[in-house]
Design a protein around this motif. Structure first.
Motif, mmCIF file in Angstrom:
data_model
loop_
_atom_site.group_PDB
_atom_site.id
_atom_site.type_symbol
_atom_site.label_atom_id
_atom_site.label_comp_id
_atom_site.label_asym_id
_atom_site.label_seq_id
_atom_site.Cartn_x
_atom_site.Cartn_y
_atom_site.Cartn_z
ATOM 1 N N LEU A 102 24.594 104.045 -27.358
ATOM 2 C CA LEU A 102 24.005 105.400 -27.658
ATOM 3 C C LEU A 102 24.111 105.979 -28.897
ATOM 4 O O LEU A 102 24.536 107.581 -29.158
ATOM 5 C CB LEU A 102 25.241 106.426 -26.321
ATOM 6 N N ARG A 103 23.918 105.268 -29.739
ATOM 7 C CA ARG A 103 24.184 105.726 -31.398
ATOM 8 C C ARG A 103 23.020 104.960 -32.195
ATOM 9 O O ARG A 103 23.558 103.897 -32.711
ATOM 10 C CB ARG A 103 25.708 105.789 -31.685
ATOM 11 N N MET A 104 21.853 105.117 -31.831
ATOM 12 C CA MET A 104 20.657 104.164 -33.142
ATOM 13 C C MET A 104 20.955 104.766 -34.281
ATOM 14 O O MET A 104 19.777 105.765 -34.339
ATOM 15 C CB MET A 104 19.325 103.981 -32.225
ATOM 16 N N ASP A 105 21.418 104.304 -35.341
ATOM 17 C CA ASP A 105 21.541 105.208 -36.523
ATOM 18 C C ASP A 105 19.378 104.915 -37.097
ATOM 19 O O ASP A 105 20.072 105.301 -38.434
ATOM 20 C CB ASP A 105 22.744 104.405 -36.916
ATOM 21 N N TYR A 106 19.186 104.090 -37.182
ATOM 22 C CA TYR A 106 18.511 103.259 -37.900
ATOM 23 C C TYR A 106 17.135 103.067 -37.426
ATOM 24 O O TYR A 106 16.855 102.626 -35.641
ATOM 25 C CB TYR A 106 18.424 101.908 -38.890
ATOM 26 N N TRP A 107 16.021 103.434 -37.838
ATOM 27 C CA TRP A 107 14.344 103.931 -36.821
ATOM 28 C C TRP A 107 13.808 102.654 -38.023
ATOM 29 O O TRP A 107 13.163 103.330 -39.334
ATOM 30 C CB TRP A 107 13.730 104.463 -36.252
ATOM 31 N N GLY A 108 12.653 102.504 -36.771
ATOM 32 C CA GLY A 108 11.502 101.532 -38.069
ATOM 33 C C GLY A 108 9.973 102.930 -37.999
ATOM 34 O O GLY A 108 10.700 103.528 -37.104
ATOM 35 N N LYS A 109 8.985 102.328 -37.958
ATOM 36 C CA LYS A 109 8.427 103.151 -38.085
ATOM 37 C C LYS A 109 7.394 103.636 -37.203
ATOM 38 O O LYS A 109 6.281 104.153 -37.386
ATOM 39 C CB LYS A 109 7.488 102.707 -39.323
ATOM 40 N N GLY A 110 7.391 102.077 -35.990
ATOM 41 C CA GLY A 110 6.845 102.035 -35.319
ATOM 42 C C GLY A 110 5.568 101.155 -34.631
ATOM 43 O O GLY A 110 4.909 101.304 -36.328
ATOM 44 N N THR A 111 5.166 100.727 -33.612
ATOM 45 C CA THR A 111 3.761 100.278 -33.373
ATOM 46 C C THR A 111 2.914 100.697 -32.827
ATOM 47 O O THR A 111 3.652 100.635 -31.476
ATOM 48 C CB THR A 111 4.494 98.513 -33.753
ATOM 49 N N LEU A 112 1.676 101.043 -32.951
ATOM 50 C CA LEU A 112 0.924 101.653 -31.586
ATOM 51 C C LEU A 112 0.257 100.088 -30.410
ATOM 52 O O LEU A 112 0.284 99.107 -30.997
ATOM 53 C CB LEU A 112 -0.380 102.164 -32.319
ATOM 54 N N VAL A 113 1.007 100.473 -29.705
ATOM 55 C CA VAL A 113 0.214 99.645 -27.841
ATOM 56 C C VAL A 113 -0.567 100.713 -27.695
ATOM 57 O O VAL A 113 -0.343 102.011 -27.012
ATOM 58 C CB VAL A 113 1.613 99.005 -27.703
ATOM 59 N N THR A 114 -1.996 100.133 -27.408
ATOM 60 C CA THR A 114 -2.989 100.740 -26.704
ATOM 61 C C THR A 114 -3.236 99.638 -25.068
ATOM 62 O O THR A 114 -3.633 98.258 -25.234
ATOM 63 C CB THR A 114 -4.328 100.918 -27.186
ATOM 64 N N VAL A 115 -2.774 100.389 -24.199
ATOM 65 C CA VAL A 115 -3.396 99.353 -23.155
ATOM 66 C C VAL A 115 -4.222 100.011 -22.314
ATOM 67 O O VAL A 115 -4.794 101.188 -21.829
ATOM 68 C CB VAL A 115 -2.357 99.396 -21.643
ATOM 69 N N SER A 116 -5.814 99.288 -22.145
ATOM 70 C CA SER A 116 -7.384 100.205 -21.416
ATOM 71 C C SER A 116 -7.418 99.427 -20.332
ATOM 72 O O SER A 116 -6.835 98.478 -20.169
ATOM 73 C CB SER A 116 -8.030 99.511 -22.196
ATOM 74 N N SER A 117 -7.817 100.072 -19.276
ATOM 75 C CA SER A 117 -7.698 99.777 -17.782
ATOM 76 C C SER A 117 -8.722 99.332 -17.691
ATOM 77 O O SER A 117 -9.949 99.429 -18.464
ATOM 78 C CB SER A 117 -7.687 101.520 -17.597
#
Length: 117
Positions: A102-117
């Motif tokens: 319940l306490r996430m102090d640190y975060w990454g910058k993120g990575t984009l996931v795109t799912v195409s239909s």
């Protein structure tokens, strides 16, 4: 301080699989819990899954059975295996770490996931 670096995002077709990785560096003693969250366009960030140092996992109910979180202590890395991808899984996926689920102090910058239909 803990630095989190995500990798593995990209484009995947619906029904396909993708594995995300997040490497942690720094004060790894602050990473008792690690996890993945995601934020889709126009939506709030939401929980995907968390994993404790001992291996206990917690998943968003809607993702159970398709996504699997795992952890390699030797590499200080947490993974997210995404199977049977759906277009609604399209989002920026963020790695997180902290002393509790319940306490996430640190975060990454993120990575984009795109799912195409």
């Amino acid at each position: 301080q803990v630095q989190l670096v995500e990798s593995g995002g990209g484009l995947v077709q619906a029904g396909g699989s993708l594995r995300l990785a997040c490497a942690a560096a720094g004060n790894i003693f602050s990473t008792s819990f690690m996890g993945w969250y995601r934020q889709a366009p126009g939506k709030q960030r939401e929980l995907v899954a968390t994993i404790s140092r001992g291996g206990s996992t917690n998943y968003a109910d809607s993702l159970k059975g398709r996504f699997t979180i795992s952890r390699d202590h030797a590499k200080n890395t947490v993974y997210l295996q995404m199977n049977s991808a759906k277009p609604e899984d399209t989002a920026v996926y963020y790695c997180s770490a902290g002393p509790s689920g319940l306490r996430m102090d640190y975060w990454g910058k993120g990575t984009l996931v795109t799912v195409s239909s």
